[in-house]
Design a protein around this motif. Structure first.
Motif, PDB file in Angstrom:
ATOM      1  N   VAL A 115      27.222  41.781  38.761  1.00 54.68           N
ATOM      2  CA  VAL A 115      27.747  42.035  40.096  1.00 54.68           C
ATOM      3  C   VAL A 115      25.512  43.389  40.761  1.00 54.68           C
ATOM      4  O   VAL A 115      25.601  42.670  41.006  1.00 54.68           O
ATOM      5  N   TYR A 158      34.223  41.084  44.946  1.00 59.71           N
ATOM      6  CA  TYR A 158      32.916  42.979  46.245  1.00 59.71           C
ATOM      7  C   TYR A 158      32.152  43.051  46.510  1.00 59.71           C
ATOM      8  O   TYR A 158      31.639  41.673  47.254  1.00 59.71           O
ATOM      9  N   PHE A 177      34.495  38.352  36.187  1.00 60.52           N
ATOM     10  CA  PHE A 177      33.020  38.683  36.012  1.00 60.52           C
ATOM     11  C   PHE A 177      32.583  39.415  35.102  1.00 60.52           C
ATOM     12  O   PHE A 177      33.840  40.401  34.412  1.00 60.52           O
ATOM     13  N   ALA A 218      28.996  34.099  47.723  1.00 59.15           N
ATOM     14  CA  ALA A 218      28.201  35.136  47.392  1.00 59.15           C
ATOM     15  C   ALA A 218      26.788  35.027  48.317  1.00 59.15           C
ATOM     16  O   ALA A 218      26.143  33.723  48.397  1.00 59.15           O
ATOM     17  N   ILE A 237      30.367  39.213  47.043  1.00 55.69           N
ATOM     18  CA  ILE A 237      29.667  38.138  46.318  1.00 55.69           C
ATOM     19  C   ILE A 237      31.802  38.041  46.135  1.00 55.69           C
ATOM     20  O   ILE A 237      32.507  38.547  45.522  1.00 55.69           O
TER      21      ILE A 237
END
Length: 305
Positions: free
Chosen positions: A238, A130, A233, A193, A228
């Motif tokens: 996020v 993402y 997730f 990240a 990231i």
């Protein structure tokens, strides 16, 4: 009934959708695509023998975009063959062409293919990437990009934000920054990240004879981007991590506060999600075909630390 599993690669502008997942009386990405599939295949919606339900790599929330999303569809051989009509192409290609013409303009069908044995769009995925894009005071705020860039009227400390982001890498319980699905967990493994300022660069090389007025900037020049990558997730994870990093970046919170939230996974008001429009699912990665089934089996197990 012979059933074929198809892999569908697609993208969408999430601004006009109430997320991915099909909901009654709501416009969703899944709902729009399944509506088109029923029309193309001439299978009535609600036919329990041919449900035409999509399984997606990662459900996106309301307003979140996808440059590269992946889903799979189980379809009978007869229904798939009906897509061909007068086209002299394989059935998956015919379905792709018909979907490309019929989906709304905020959805793009990139590819439809027969899935390898053992493929599951959700459980076979190795990782998802993402990116969250921000225009702060150091960026040129381009109103044309308001649909996928979040504007913050502040100077952000990228070093402090990167220090916070570094605490997320590894296997952690992200309970301070996410909510679990029923019966699920907020334990996830983050592989990468980081925050990065996109360099200001021209769109094309400038010849020596051309003046400065021809230095058209690349569209993302100057934006602050959070990238990231994780195996999966949890819900709102996020956007909540981004929101926490931004609080650190504007000086409202400290890196120690962020690290403390990572160490003690407890959801509370200061770790809610930031606005959705800055977030895009950029990529979904899968293992080699011979590892798809094993990956799906392993990831179905409930995680622990």
């Amino acid at each position: 009934m012979a059933v074929i599993r198809l892999r569908i690669d697609l993208g969408y502008d999430g601004g006009g959708f109430y997320g991915w997942a099909r909901q009654p009386a709501m416009r969703t990405v899944q709902g729009e695509i399944e509506r088109v599939l029923h029309t193309i295949t001439r299978v009535p919606d609600g036919d329990e023998s041919e449900p035409l339900r999509l399984t997606v790599a990662g459900r996106t929330d309301t307003g979140v975009h996808a440059l590269h999303q992946v889903c799979h569809l189980d379809i009978s051989r007869s229904a798939l063959q009906r897509c061909v009509g007068h086209m002299a192409v394989p059935a998956p290609t015919a379905l792709m062409h018909r979907m490309q013409r019929m989906v709304p303009t905020d959805i793009a069908i990139h590819r439809v293919s027969i899935a390898p044995d053992g493929f599951d769009a959700r459980f076979s995925a190795l990782e998802r990437t993402y990116v969250y894009r921000i225009a702060d005071r150091s960026s040129l705020v381009d109103p044309r990009m308001r649909g996928f860039v979040h504007h913050i009227d502040a100077d952000l400390d990228i070093d402090a934000m990167n220090a916070a982001a570094a605490t997320t890498i590894g296997l952690h319980d992200f309970g301070s920054f996410a909510t679990p699905n029923p019966g699920g967990t907020t334990i996830r493994e983050v592989k990468t990240a980081y925050w990065r300022r996109i360099p200001t660069t021209p769109l094309i090389g400038v010849a020596a004879t051309m003046g400065e007025s021809y230095r058209t900037p690349a569209v993302e020049s100057g934006l602050l981007c959070f990238t990231i990558i994780a195996d999966a997730f949890a819900r709102n994870m996020v956007r909540s991590l981004v929101g926490g990093c931004v609080q650190v970046g504007i000086g409202k919170r400290s890196v120690d506060w962020f690290a403390g939230k990572m160490a003690v996974p407890k959801r509370e008001g200061s770790t809610g999600p930031i606005a959705p429009q800055g977030l895009t699912l950029e990529h979904v990665a899968y293992p080699s075909d011979d590892q798809l089934a094993a990956r799906a089996e392993a990831i179905r197990a409930k995680r622990t630390l």
